[in-house]
Design a protein around this motif. Structure first.
Motif, PDB file in Angstrom:
ATOM      1  N   ALA A 138       0.890  -1.252   0.015  1.00  0.00           N
ATOM      2  CA  ALA A 138      -0.189  -0.057  -0.078  1.00  0.00           C
ATOM      3  C   ALA A 138       0.995   1.332   0.013  1.00  0.00           C
ATOM      4  O   ALA A 138       1.948   1.100   0.172  1.00  0.00           O
ATOM      5  N   GLU A 161       0.482   3.859   2.343  1.00  0.00           N
ATOM      6  CA  GLU A 161       0.945   3.816   3.486  1.00  0.00           C
ATOM      7  C   GLU A 161       0.457   2.655   4.139  1.00  0.00           C
ATOM      8  O   GLU A 161      -0.494   1.826   3.685  1.00  0.00           O
ATOM      9  N   PRO A 162       1.026   2.397   5.574  1.00  0.00           N
ATOM     10  CA  PRO A 162       0.180   1.256   6.217  1.00  0.00           C
ATOM     11  C   PRO A 162      -1.227   1.292   6.416  1.00  0.00           C
ATOM     12  O   PRO A 162      -1.711   2.653   6.549  1.00  0.00           O
ATOM     13  N   ARG A 163      -1.836   0.233   6.255  1.00  0.00           N
ATOM     14  CA  ARG A 163      -3.404   0.357   6.434  1.00  0.00           C
ATOM     15  C   ARG A 163      -3.833   0.599   7.538  1.00  0.00           C
ATOM     16  O   ARG A 163      -4.981   0.814   7.993  1.00  0.00           O
ATOM     17  N   PRO A 206       3.601  -0.997   5.068  1.00  0.00           N
ATOM     18  CA  PRO A 206       2.863  -0.972   3.952  1.00  0.00           C
ATOM     19  C   PRO A 206       2.491  -2.267   3.277  1.00  0.00           C
ATOM     20  O   PRO A 206       1.573  -2.522   2.477  1.00  0.00           O
ATOM     21  N   TYR A 265       9.411   0.643   0.708  1.00  0.00           N
ATOM     22  CA  TYR A 265       9.229  -0.200   2.055  1.00  0.00           C
ATOM     23  C   TYR A 265      10.115   0.194   3.119  1.00  0.00           C
ATOM     24  O   TYR A 265       9.771   0.404   4.538  1.00  0.00           O
ATOM     25  N   TRP A 304       9.777   2.723   6.242  1.00  0.00           N
ATOM     26  CA  TRP A 304       8.558   2.430   7.159  1.00  0.00           C
ATOM     27  C   TRP A 304       9.050   1.598   8.193  1.00  0.00           C
ATOM     28  O   TRP A 304       8.748   1.565   9.383  1.00  0.00           O
TER      29      TRP A 304
END
Length: 342
Positions: free
Chosen positions: A121, A123-125, A131, A176, A179
């Motif tokens: 994604a 951003e992280p969901r 992510p 990635y 994050w």
């Protein structure tokens, strides 16, 4: 934390673990999207229509006609019948500007489409996630190796011993890892982006489909998974053939530096295609590096052929320095984690 100078070579096979197109997938998609003989029929794909619209829009910017771009696209489609990768086709057609233009546009189009459809994604969901969910992928295992045991006060040292040579066009690694850094050290994502921007050494031999927003290059920038960038022509000009890279002294120096830095070389989903092998091993100046190789569904005969190739190109005589495993990239990083950290 990786404590010994290590260069990881990432190939298209690693993309299967994160549901991104690998080499054969990308070639197949381009072949289907370039079936221009179907354009006036009822049997036509959405991608074909999109390419027709795109070619009409950008032909002038490329100093070509729409028909020239279509001819280039159809030449690529015909070549897919006897080729194994879009990289090889563009190298074969290095003399034809229309083929190069159409092919590079297709690479950007399908790679960004692949980013948008992947399980990674923007951003992280949810709070506390990454992510890309889960740990059964090589990006998670790599991120864990990078930050494990590093004090927050020395976070900038996490990338000190790592270089990456990535043959994929996407930005999965760059997207990635900030994050991971953010979660590991309790930073803001802006702080993590800055750390990765300053410390991560990564080479894309065939180029990359745009810089991410935090990398600070709006002219050649594209957000993760942007399927219709206004600057697609500029993005396509950052895709390169093997010959174009061979003729760039700056790139050759950069690649040589990162390849020769590694006392350990890790190959993740790298298929040892001769064109890619020549690009890499021509730049290897380190004597007798330790080599870890992960390949999935490889036959004993293929394994022997790859080992012979490695021995010949590197001059390694001690067999114990080369480990070739029939396993996924994530499994290699997980199972050999203690060795890579040492």
């Amino acid at each position: 934390m990786i404590r010994t100078d290590t260069t990881l070579i990432v190939g298209a096979g690693a993309n299967r673990e994160i549901e991104m197109p690998d080499g054969p997938d990308l070639l197949s998609k381009i072949a289907g999207g370039f079936e221009f003989e179907r354009l006036d029929s009822e049997v036509k794909s959405r991608d074909l229509v999109n390419f027709s619209i795109l070619f009409q829009r950008v032909a002038g910017e490329l100093d070509m006609t729409y028909d020239e771009l279509v001819a280039g696209a159809m030449a690529i489609r015909d070549a897919t019948l006897v080729s194994t990768s879009i990289d090889a086709i563009l190298e074969q057609y290095g003399h034809d500007p229309a083929v190069l233009a159409a092919g590079k546009l297709a690479i950007v189009y399908y790679t960004l489409q692949g980013e948008s459809k992947s399980t990674m994604a923007v951003e992280p969901r949810a709070s506390g996630e990454l992510p890309l969910r889960g740990t059964d992928n090589w990006l998670f295992q790599l991120g864990q190796l990078i930050v494990k045991g590093v004090p927050r006060a020395r976070a900038e040292e996490a990338f000190e011993k790592l270089s990456i040579v990535c043959f994929n066009y996407d930005r999965a690694i760059e997207h990635y890892l900030p994050w991971v850094v953010q979660r590991a050290f309790g930073m803001t994502i802006d702080e993590a982006n800055e750390l990765v921007a300053n410390r991560l050494r990564i080479v894309h031999p065939y180029g990359v489909v745009g810089r991410l927003p935090w990398q600070g290059d709006e002219e050649y920038g594209a957000v993760w998974g942007d399927t219709d960038p206004d600057n697609i022509v500029r993005l396509s000009k950052r895709i390169y053939t093997a010959s174009q890279r061979a003729n760039s002294r700056q790139f050759q120096s950069y690649l040589r530096s990162e390849m020769s830095r590694g006392k350990r070389l890790g190959f993740l989903g790298f298929g040892f295609d001769p064109m890619n092998v020549a690009m890499l091993f021509d730049q290897l100046e380190h004597d007798n590096p330790d080599m870890l190789v992960s390949l999935v569904d490889i036959s004993p005969t293929q394994q022997k052929a790859i080992l012979r190739l490695i021995y010949r190109l590197t001059g390694i005589e001690d067999e114990s320095r080369i480990t070739l495993e029939n396993m996924k990239a994530s499994e290699l990083l997980r199972d050999y984690g203690r060795f890579l950290e040492s």
